[in-house]
Write a protein that holds these residues in place. Structure first.
Motif, PDB file in Angstrom:
ATOM      1  N   ARG A  32       0.958  -1.286  -0.027  1.00 29.63           N
ATOM      2  CA  ARG A  32      -0.086  -0.173  -0.056  1.00 29.63           C
ATOM      3  C   ARG A  32       0.955   1.201  -0.028  1.00 29.63           C
ATOM      4  NH1 ARG A  32      -5.290   1.550   3.497  1.00 29.63           N
ATOM      5  NH2 ARG A  32      -5.202   3.591   2.798  1.00 29.63           N
ATOM      6  N   TYR A  33       2.049   1.382   0.932  1.00 33.52           N
ATOM      7  CA  TYR A  33       2.884   2.483   0.894  1.00 33.52           C
ATOM      8  C   TYR A  33       4.033   2.229   0.130  1.00 33.52           C
ATOM      9  CZ  TYR A  33      -0.490   4.193   4.413  1.00 33.52           C
ATOM     10  OH  TYR A  33      -1.739   4.463   5.019  1.00 33.52           O
ATOM     11  N   ASP A  34       4.649   1.063  -0.044  1.00 36.19           N
ATOM     12  CA  ASP A  34       5.718   0.738  -0.727  1.00 36.19           C
ATOM     13  C   ASP A  34       6.905   1.525  -0.893  1.00 36.19           C
ATOM     14  OD1 ASP A  34       7.019  -0.831  -2.437  1.00 36.19           O
ATOM     15  OD2 ASP A  34       5.888  -0.089  -4.257  1.00 36.19           O
ATOM     16  N   VAL A  35       7.526   1.718   0.332  1.00 34.97           N
ATOM     17  CA  VAL A  35       8.642   2.822   0.113  1.00 34.97           C
ATOM     18  C   VAL A  35       9.923   2.231  -0.690  1.00 34.97           C
ATOM     19  CG1 VAL A  35       8.478   3.963   2.528  1.00 34.97           C
ATOM     20  CG2 VAL A  35       9.778   1.623   2.352  1.00 34.97           C
ATOM     21  N   GLU A  36       9.794   1.136  -1.069  1.00 31.49           N
ATOM     22  CA  GLU A  36      10.794   0.447  -1.981  1.00 31.49           C
ATOM     23  C   GLU A  36      10.861   1.197  -3.412  1.00 31.49           C
ATOM     24  OE1 GLU A  36      11.620  -3.820  -2.528  1.00 31.49           O
ATOM     25  OE2 GLU A  36      11.596  -4.015  -0.410  1.00 31.49           O
ATOM     26  N   ARG A  37       9.771   2.111  -3.598  1.00 26.23           N
ATOM     27  CA  ARG A  37       9.668   2.667  -5.013  1.00 26.23           C
ATOM     28  C   ARG A  37      10.720   3.861  -4.811  1.00 26.23           C
ATOM     29  NH1 ARG A  37       4.725   6.719  -3.559  1.00 26.23           N
ATOM     30  NH2 ARG A  37       4.599   5.844  -1.620  1.00 26.23           N
ATOM     31  N   PHE A  38      10.931   4.495  -3.487  1.00 28.20           N
ATOM     32  CA  PHE A  38      12.235   5.237  -3.533  1.00 28.20           C
ATOM     33  C   PHE A  38      13.565   4.584  -3.535  1.00 28.20           C
ATOM     34  CE2 PHE A  38       8.334   7.456  -1.221  1.00 28.20           C
ATOM     35  CZ  PHE A  38       8.208   8.341  -2.026  1.00 28.20           C
ATOM     36  N   VAL A 110      16.144  14.360  11.481  1.00 28.74           N
ATOM     37  CA  VAL A 110      14.710  14.400  11.132  1.00 28.74           C
ATOM     38  C   VAL A 110      13.796  13.765  12.331  1.00 28.74           C
ATOM     39  CG1 VAL A 110      12.783  13.717   9.487  1.00 28.74           C
ATOM     40  CG2 VAL A 110      15.166  14.094   8.601  1.00 28.74           C
ATOM     41  N   TRP A 111      12.868  14.893  12.695  1.00 25.49           N
ATOM     42  CA  TRP A 111      12.089  14.535  13.672  1.00 25.49           C
ATOM     43  C   TRP A 111      10.540  14.011  13.051  1.00 25.49           C
ATOM     44  CZ3 TRP A 111      14.223  13.624  18.140  1.00 25.49           C
ATOM     45  CH2 TRP A 111      15.197  14.373  18.551  1.00 25.49           C
ATOM     46  N   VAL A 112      10.004  12.971  13.274  1.00 19.43           N
ATOM     47  CA  VAL A 112       8.599  12.810  12.928  1.00 19.43           C
ATOM     48  C   VAL A 112       7.667  12.496  14.013  1.00 19.43           C
ATOM     49  CG1 VAL A 112       7.195  10.983  11.541  1.00 19.43           C
ATOM     50  CG2 VAL A 112       9.790  11.503  11.049  1.00 19.43           C
ATOM     51  N   GLU A 120       2.214   8.068   6.223  1.00 19.68           N
ATOM     52  CA  GLU A 120       2.348   9.224   5.362  1.00 19.68           C
ATOM     53  C   GLU A 120       3.495  10.216   5.860  1.00 19.68           C
ATOM     54  OE1 GLU A 120      -0.638   8.275   6.480  1.00 19.68           O
ATOM     55  OE2 GLU A 120      -1.705   8.081   4.527  1.00 19.68           O
ATOM     56  N   GLN A 121       3.412  10.528   7.506  1.00 21.96           N
ATOM     57  CA  GLN A 121       4.385  11.192   8.001  1.00 21.96           C
ATOM     58  C   GLN A 121       5.840  10.609   8.028  1.00 21.96           C
ATOM     59  OE1 GLN A 121       1.898  11.468  11.422  1.00 21.96           O
ATOM     60  NE2 GLN A 121       2.592  13.339  11.880  1.00 21.96           N
ATOM     61  N   ILE A 122       5.757   9.294   8.215  1.00 30.25           N
ATOM     62  CA  ILE A 122       7.042   8.582   8.356  1.00 30.25           C
ATOM     63  C   ILE A 122       7.828   8.613   7.034  1.00 30.25           C
ATOM     64  CG2 ILE A 122       8.323   6.474   8.735  1.00 30.25           C
ATOM     65  CD1 ILE A 122       5.794   5.717  10.707  1.00 30.25           C
ATOM     66  N   ILE A 123       6.923   8.319   5.779  1.00 33.53           N
ATOM     67  CA  ILE A 123       7.605   8.448   4.312  1.00 33.53           C
ATOM     68  C   ILE A 123       8.167   9.660   4.146  1.00 33.53           C
ATOM     69  CG2 ILE A 123       7.029   8.406   2.001  1.00 33.53           C
ATOM     70  CD1 ILE A 123       4.938   6.138   2.733  1.00 33.53           C
ATOM     71  N   ASP A 124       7.223  10.971   4.596  1.00 36.52           N
ATOM     72  CA  ASP A 124       7.876  11.966   4.431  1.00 36.52           C
ATOM     73  C   ASP A 124       9.310  12.455   5.157  1.00 36.52           C
ATOM     74  OD1 ASP A 124       6.999  14.854   3.478  1.00 36.52           O
ATOM     75  OD2 ASP A 124       6.990  15.459   5.763  1.00 36.52           O
ATOM     76  N   GLY A 125       9.268  11.887   6.333  1.00 37.71           N
ATOM     77  CA  GLY A 125      10.394  12.007   7.154  1.00 37.71           C
ATOM     78  C   GLY A 125      11.637  11.429   6.405  1.00 37.71           C
ATOM     79  N   ILE A 126      11.315  10.433   5.829  1.00 34.20           N
ATOM     80  CA  ILE A 126      12.486   9.314   5.276  1.00 34.20           C
ATOM     81  C   ILE A 126      12.888  10.210   3.848  1.00 34.20           C
ATOM     82  CG2 ILE A 126      12.734   7.338   4.015  1.00 34.20           C
ATOM     83  CD1 ILE A 126      12.653   6.761   6.770  1.00 34.20           C
ATOM     84  N   VAL A 127      11.807  10.579   3.140  1.00 34.06           N
ATOM     85  CA  VAL A 127      12.354  11.553   2.123  1.00 34.06           C
ATOM     86  C   VAL A 127      13.061  12.584   2.309  1.00 34.06           C
ATOM     87  CG1 VAL A 127      11.258  12.949   0.192  1.00 34.06           C
ATOM     88  CG2 VAL A 127      10.424  10.624   0.541  1.00 34.06           C
ATOM     89  N   LYS A 128      12.832  13.437   3.312  1.00 39.77           N
ATOM     90  CA  LYS A 128      13.540  14.501   3.994  1.00 39.77           C
ATOM     91  C   LYS A 128      15.087  13.839   4.336  1.00 39.77           C
ATOM     92  CE  LYS A 128      10.313  17.577   5.745  1.00 39.77           C
ATOM     93  NZ  LYS A 128       8.859  17.419   6.597  1.00 39.77           N
TER      94      LYS A 128
END
Ligand code: SF4
Length: 147
Positions: A32-38, A110-112, A120-128
């Motif tokens: 569903r969120y699939d961070v492997e796409r990054f 980075v703080w989440v 969504e917040q975690i992914i945003d933090g990882i992208v940062k």
């Protein structure tokens, strides 16, 4: 030496969380969120990791473990504190064995916040964190080139 850009690998450590934030981190790995796409991969080996993701607060039993994991990660590296417990100790802050958030012992990039932090917040933090990691790589390359 120029540092090769590679897919960022994550090391997730549960310091003393209630497991709520950890479940949300696991959700990030699901289709569903699939961070492997990054290009992000979850690893259990600190020597392969670029990003340390920590949930829960610091206590006397995990203090040395957290420091040890961080020290084993190669430079450059980035630390992400996930959940209000990692940020400040959260609802456990007043407990006799909690020293506080991860910032007590590590330089957190980075703080989440959130209880629990949402995927969504975690992914945003990882992208940062990815952006900070790239910046650190560029800084190290420039420093070693003498620029
Ligand atoms: S922030 Fe909330 S959900 Fe996350 S570890 Fe702390 S109490 Fe649990």
């Amino acid at each position: 030496m120029a540092y090769l850009s590679k897919s960022p690998w994550i090391l997730h450590y549960d310091a003393s969380s209630c497991n709520g934030c950890d479940i949300e981190i696991l959700a990030c790995l699901t289709p569903r969120y699939d961070v492997e796409r990054f290009g992000i991969i979850n690893t259990g080996n600190p020597k392969h990791a670029d990003i340390l993701v920590i949930t829960g607060g610091v206590n006397e039993q995990n203090r040395s473990v957290i420091q040890n994991l961080y020290d084993q990660m190669p430079h450059p590296k980035v630390v992400v504190g996930v959940g209000i417990c990692a940020c400040t100790g959260g609802i456990f802050k007043e407990c006799y064995n909690i020293a506080g958030g991860v910032g007590e012992i590590l330089p957190v990039d980075v703080w989440v916040p959130g209880c629990a932090a949402r995927p969504e917040q975690i992914i945003d933090g990882i992208v940062k964190a990815l952006g900070i990691l790239e910046q650190k790589r560029a800084d190290m390359s420039r420093a070693e080139a003498g620029a």
